[in-house]
Design a protein around this motif. Structure first.
Motif, short mmCIF file in Angstrom:
data_model
loop_
_atom_site.label_atom_id
_atom_site.label_comp_id
_atom_site.label_asym_id
_atom_site.label_seq_id
_atom_site.Cartn_x
_atom_site.Cartn_y
_atom_site.Cartn_z
N ALA A 24 2.84 1.36 6.01
CA ALA A 24 2.25 1.19 7.36
C ALA A 24 2.62 -0.07 7.68
O ALA A 24 2.71 -1.17 7.17
N ASP A 47 4.31 5.74 -0.19
CA ASP A 47 3.32 6.35 0.63
C ASP A 47 3.51 6.26 2.30
O ASP A 47 3.90 5.27 2.91
N SER A 161 -8.03 11.21 2.63
CA SER A 161 -8.22 9.74 2.67
C SER A 161 -9.31 9.30 3.45
O SER A 161 -9.64 10.16 4.46
N ASN A 162 -10.07 8.47 3.11
CA ASN A 162 -11.22 7.63 4.10
C ASN A 162 -12.32 8.60 3.93
O ASN A 162 -13.11 8.54 4.78
N LEU A 212 -3.90 -5.52 -1.83
CA LEU A 212 -3.86 -7.21 -1.77
C LEU A 212 -4.74 -7.73 -0.77
O LEU A 212 -4.70 -8.93 -0.55
N SER A 214 -4.69 -6.98 2.63
CA SER A 214 -3.95 -6.77 3.63
C SER A 214 -3.78 -8.13 4.59
O SER A 214 -4.54 -8.21 5.35
N LYS A 272 2.28 -2.77 0.28
CA LYS A 272 3.42 -2.74 1.30
C LYS A 272 3.90 -4.50 1.44
O LYS A 272 3.15 -5.29 1.23
N SER A 273 5.29 -4.06 1.21
CA SER A 273 6.07 -5.39 1.55
C SER A 273 7.55 -5.16 2.20
O SER A 273 8.01 -4.18 2.00
N ARG A 278 8.96 -10.20 -2.91
CA ARG A 278 7.65 -9.68 -3.02
C ARG A 278 7.70 -8.20 -3.43
O ARG A 278 6.75 -7.41 -4.60
N GLN A 281 8.38 -8.41 -7.08
CA GLN A 281 7.09 -9.06 -7.71
C GLN A 281 6.27 -7.96 -7.76
O GLN A 281 5.37 -7.83 -8.96
N ASN A 282 5.78 -7.17 -7.05
CA ASN A 282 4.61 -6.03 -6.92
C ASN A 282 4.95 -5.17 -8.00
O ASN A 282 3.96 -4.38 -8.45
N1 LIG Z 1 -5.02 5.93 4.08
C1 LIG Z 1 -5.32 4.82 5.10
O1 LIG Z 1 -5.99 5.26 6.19
C2 LIG Z 1 -4.70 3.78 5.03
C3 LIG Z 1 -5.11 2.63 5.72
C4 LIG Z 1 -4.24 1.28 5.48
C5 LIG Z 1 -3.52 1.33 4.68
N2 LIG Z 1 -2.73 2.33 3.91
C6 LIG Z 1 -1.70 2.47 2.96
O2 LIG Z 1 -1.68 1.08 2.41
C7 LIG Z 1 -0.43 0.32 2.23
C8 LIG Z 1 -0.79 -0.89 2.08
O3 LIG Z 1 -1.69 -1.49 3.10
P1 LIG Z 1 -1.55 -3.05 3.69
O4 LIG Z 1 -0.14 -3.08 3.90
O5 LIG Z 1 -2.35 -3.13 4.88
O6 LIG Z 1 -2.12 -4.02 2.73
P2 LIG Z 1 -1.55 -4.71 1.45
O7 LIG Z 1 -0.36 -3.86 0.59
O8 LIG Z 1 -2.86 -5.26 0.73
O9 LIG Z 1 -0.81 -6.22 1.91
C9 LIG Z 1 0.40 -6.20 2.67
C10 LIG Z 1 0.65 -7.57 2.95
O10 LIG Z 1 0.64 -8.42 2.24
C11 LIG Z 1 1.71 -9.04 2.04
N3 LIG Z 1 2.43 -9.06 0.77
C12 LIG Z 1 2.95 -8.00 0.24
N4 LIG Z 1 3.14 -8.56 -1.27
C13 LIG Z 1 2.91 -9.68 -1.39
C14 LIG Z 1 2.98 -10.80 -2.56
N5 LIG Z 1 3.45 -10.25 -3.80
N6 LIG Z 1 2.38 -12.05 -2.22
C15 LIG Z 1 1.87 -12.25 -1.25
N7 LIG Z 1 1.80 -11.41 0.13
C16 LIG Z 1 2.28 -10.28 -0.08
C17 LIG Z 1 2.78 -8.24 3.03
O11 LIG Z 1 3.70 -9.12 3.74
P3 LIG Z 1 5.20 -8.87 3.39
O12 LIG Z 1 5.60 -7.43 4.01
O13 LIG Z 1 5.56 -9.82 4.48
O14 LIG Z 1 5.72 -9.08 2.04
C18 LIG Z 1 1.73 -7.80 4.11
O15 LIG Z 1 1.48 -8.64 5.17
C19 LIG Z 1 -0.05 0.69 3.56
O16 LIG Z 1 1.29 0.43 3.86
C20 LIG Z 1 -0.14 2.19 3.69
O17 LIG Z 1 0.62 2.80 3.02
C21 LIG Z 1 -3.53 3.49 4.15
#
Ligand SMILES: NC(=O)c1ccc[n+]([C@@H]2O[C@H](COP(=O)([O-])OP(=O)(O)OC[C@H]3O[C@@H](n4cnc5c(N)ncnc54)[C@H](OP(=O)(O)O)[C@@H]3O)[C@@H](O)[C@H]2O)c1
Length: 329
Positions: A24, A47, A161-162, A212, A214, A272-273, A278, A281-282
């Protein structure tokens, strides 16, 4: 990567890599670069969703890898989602066919109903920008259309989902083909222990979104919890001192500890990254194991429902009869 990927096994025998890539807000030129980098690192679970507006770019990257022979289709685990404006039985086939066309695939591994709340597109050409609630969303008939996609070979498994526990149960009870997976918000501040126990009893696996917390900037609509800004839950999981202390002990980063914790709960995670370091790392979370004592310390960081960040970000959602987030789990 050192250490080996772990898998969740669905009731139907299909296996989902427990660590995947969230996409996303990965948009434009970034998408192909990120998918390339991720596949090179070893990610196989990706995803996406029709709503993320990146399926076509993901499809181009996947095709390049599949055509080159560097990867086989059966090694990939591709997840996409029915948009909220498709939450009617007669819309499911059309949307999944569009996703398959964009992804340049014959089938996806898992097709999810993105959200229990249905909408109508006001303008079908603006990709869901303007939409109005469809107050007659019927999950039982919708699910029959999802089952038909498995029969037609367009997806190997189907899921949700949700959806809250009551909504999952209703589908599960009426289903000919059970939901294999539920994708929900889950992280160290919102650990969903009741929902996890509930799903375990039904043999429905869970995938954690925003694992993480978000921490990055989000489009205005995604942060709006429909409560005022001072009441927004904290998103400082990555700098939490307890997480830092544990990370130091294992010589890992805070993000790796947060992901490892989710994996050891038996839940998949899709961080997501777009940053190559990162992304590495993840993915590098399979060469260590958190001790029971450290798992307990992390469990104590749970804030319960107060830790939930996503409550519905589309105007009109909270008045819908299937709005899922007002129930405890
Ligand atoms: N089903 C649903 O309704 C729904 C809703 C929300 C999300 N999702 C899914 O969940 C995924 C993840 O959600 P999200 O992107 O909101 O949250 P997340 O994965 O918890 O956090 C992503 C954020 O953290 C940073 N990040 C990633 N790895 C890092 C690390 N090792 N150290 C420090 N910062 C790090 C990323 O920045 P950088 O990119 O700059 O590394 C980005 O800003 C989405 O991409 C989507 O596929 C699904």
């Amino acid at each position: 990567m050192t250490g080996k990927m772990e898998y969740l096994t669905f009731f139907n025998g299909h296996k989902m890599p427990i660590l995947g890539l969230g996409t996303a807000q990965t948009l434009g030129d970034d998408v192909e670069k990120v998918i390339d980098a991720a596949l090179e690192i070893g990610y196989r679970h990706i995803d996406t969703a029709q709503r993320y507006n990146n399926e076509a770019q993901i499809g181009r990257a996947l095709k390049k890898w599949l055509d080159s022979g560097k990867i086989k289709r059966e090694d990939l685990f591709i997840v996409t989602k029915l948009p909220l404006t498709g939450n009617r039985a007669e819309c499911v086939e059309k949307h999944l066919k569009q996703s398959l066309h964009d992804l340049q695939l014959d089938y996806v591994d898992l097709y999810l109903v993105h959200n229990p709340v249905g909408f109508y597109d006001v303008d079908p050409k603006d990709n869901g920008k303007k939409m109005v609630p469809d107050m007659n969303t019927d999950h039982v008939s919708l699910w029959k259309a999802m089952e038909a996609q498995v029969d037609a070979g367009r997806t190997q498994s189907i899921g949700l989902s949700n959806f809250n526990s009551r909504q999952v149960k209703r589908i599960w009870q009426s289903a000919r083909i059970k939901p294999a997976n539920l994708q929900v918000e889950l992280h160290v501040y919102f650990q969903q222990s009741q929902l996890r126990a509930f799903c375990r009893a039904l043999d429905v696996t869970i995938c954690a979104y925003i694992p993480l917390g978000s921490p990055g900037a989000r489009p205005p609509g995604l942060t709006a919890n429909t409560v005022n800004a001072s009441k927004q839950p904290k998103r400082d999981q990555l700098t939490n001192p307890v997480v830092s202390q544990i990370a130091q002990k294992y010589g890992k980063t805070n993000a790796q500890v947060l992901l490892r914790y989710i994996i050891q709960l038996g839940v998949a995670a899709i961080p997501k990254s777009t940053n190559p370091d990162r992304l590495h790392q993840n993915f590098d979370v399979f060469d260590f194991e958190l001790s029971p004592e450290d798992m307990d310390m992390l469990e104590r960081l749970d804030k319960g429902p107060a830790g939930r960040q996503v409550r519905g970000y589309i105007p009109g959602m909270e008045n819908h009869p299937e709005y899922p987030y007002s129930e405890r789990y």
